[in-house]
Enzyme design. Structure first.
Site, PDB file in Angstrom:
ATOM      1  CB  SER A   1      -3.180  -1.100  -2.277  1.00  0.00           C
ATOM      2  OG  SER A   1      -4.095  -0.347  -1.511  1.00  0.00           O
TER       3      SER A   1
ATOM      4  CB  ALA B   1       2.150   0.058  -4.257  1.00  0.00           C
TER       5      ALA B   1
ATOM      6  CG  HIS C   1      -1.867   1.202   1.203  1.00  0.00           C
ATOM      7  ND1 HIS C   1      -2.911   1.288   0.307  1.00  0.00           N
ATOM      8  CD2 HIS C   1      -1.889   2.348   1.927  1.00  0.00           C
ATOM      9  CE1 HIS C   1      -3.556   2.431   0.505  1.00  0.00           C
ATOM     10  NE2 HIS C   1      -2.943   3.099   1.474  1.00  0.00           N
ATOM     11  CB  SER C   2       1.007   4.289   0.279  1.00  0.00           C
ATOM     12  OG  SER C   2       1.360   5.629   0.089  1.00  0.00           O
ATOM     13  CG  MET C   3       7.380   3.680   0.475  1.00  0.00           C
ATOM     14  SD  MET C   3       8.374   4.142   1.929  1.00  0.00           S
ATOM     15  CE  MET C   3       8.131   2.694   2.953  1.00  0.00           C
TER      16      MET C   3
END
Length: 254
Positions: free
Chosen positions: A122, A98, A94-96
């Site tokens: 994500s 990803a 998720h975020s970083m």
């Protein structure tokens, strides 16, 4: 080579599933910790063996320096995951996390001949979709404002000054790593990519989410959800179904 038993600082298994045919490596957002994925581990076990990654600089690793270069981050994490390649592996970030999942996958494919079965990306724009961002250069109050805006940090932490001071260094190093990250449009993986994105995420536009398609030569899918940067908190059941279904399909395909 590192042995599994020596990866415990990085890899957490809250619901170990040794008989599962597939492993899912979960990578947190900037400032996040392995425990962020406890609910996912609980939901997917025992069908999926969830490996939650604990970054340096937080919780029980808070006395270790954070990593400010995403490439170095990926190098170190990849070495920690190599001992777990005895079963098919997928990555969820998720975020970083990803972007880190993408870079780890590049290294697994290139250096170890081990293509994961899927990346779940994500809440993050595509690797080559660059925006100039300077959260890591703000003072502590500025970083706290960013955390509140994205609503990804437990409100109890934001209200507890002592705890907040403990986590801010880790958040700053993570933001330094991700905000200085660059990938070229031609950087691709063979691994299939599934993108999960929030329709009102201020950090990822629809076009930037779609651009992940250009970074894989495998299959590509995208799922959009109402909500902002941490949309997944309100859509866990749907996301768990997607993850479970796509991992089951990947295992069947062998």
């Amino acid at each position: 080579m590192i042995e599994k038993r020596n990866t415990g600082r990085w890899v957490r298994r809250y619901h170990a599933a040794d008989e599962s045919p597939v492993q899912l490596v979960c990578l947190p957002h900037a400032g996040g910790s392995a425990s962020f994925y406890f609910p996912m581990s609980q939901s997917l076990a025992p069908a999926v063996d969830v490996l939650s990654v604990q970054y340096p600089g937080r919780q029980d690793r808070r006395n270790e320096p954070g990593i400010t270069d995403l490439g170095l981050f990926a190098d170190q994490l990849t070495e920690q995951l190599v001992p777990w390649l005895d079963r098919p592996m997928a990555l969820f970030g998720h975020s970083m996390g990803a972007a880190l999942a993408f870079e780890v996958t590049r290294r697994l494919e290139r250096d170890h001949g081990a293509a994961p079965v899927r990346i779940f990306a994500s809440g993050r724009r595509s690797p080559a979709s660059f925006r100039p961002e300077t959260v890591h250069l703000r003072d502590d109050d500025g970083i706290v404002r960013e955390m509140k805006e994205l609503s990804g940090t437990d409100a109890r932490i934001l209200g507890d000054e002592e705890v907040l001071r403990m986590v801010l260094p880790a958040i700053r190093t993570d933001y330094t790593a991700i905000e200085n990250y660059r990938a070229a449009p031609e950087d691709t993986v063979r691994t299939s990519v599934t993108v999960l994105t929030g329709e009102s995420d201020p950090r990822t536009s629809d076009e930037e989410a779609e651009a992940w398609a250009g970074h894989t030569t495998g299959e590509f899918a995208i799922h959009r959800y109402p909500g902002g940067h941490f949309f997944l908190a309100n859509h866990q059941q749907s996301i768990m179904r997607i993850v479970s279904d796509e991992l089951s399909a990947a295992v069947r395909q062998g």
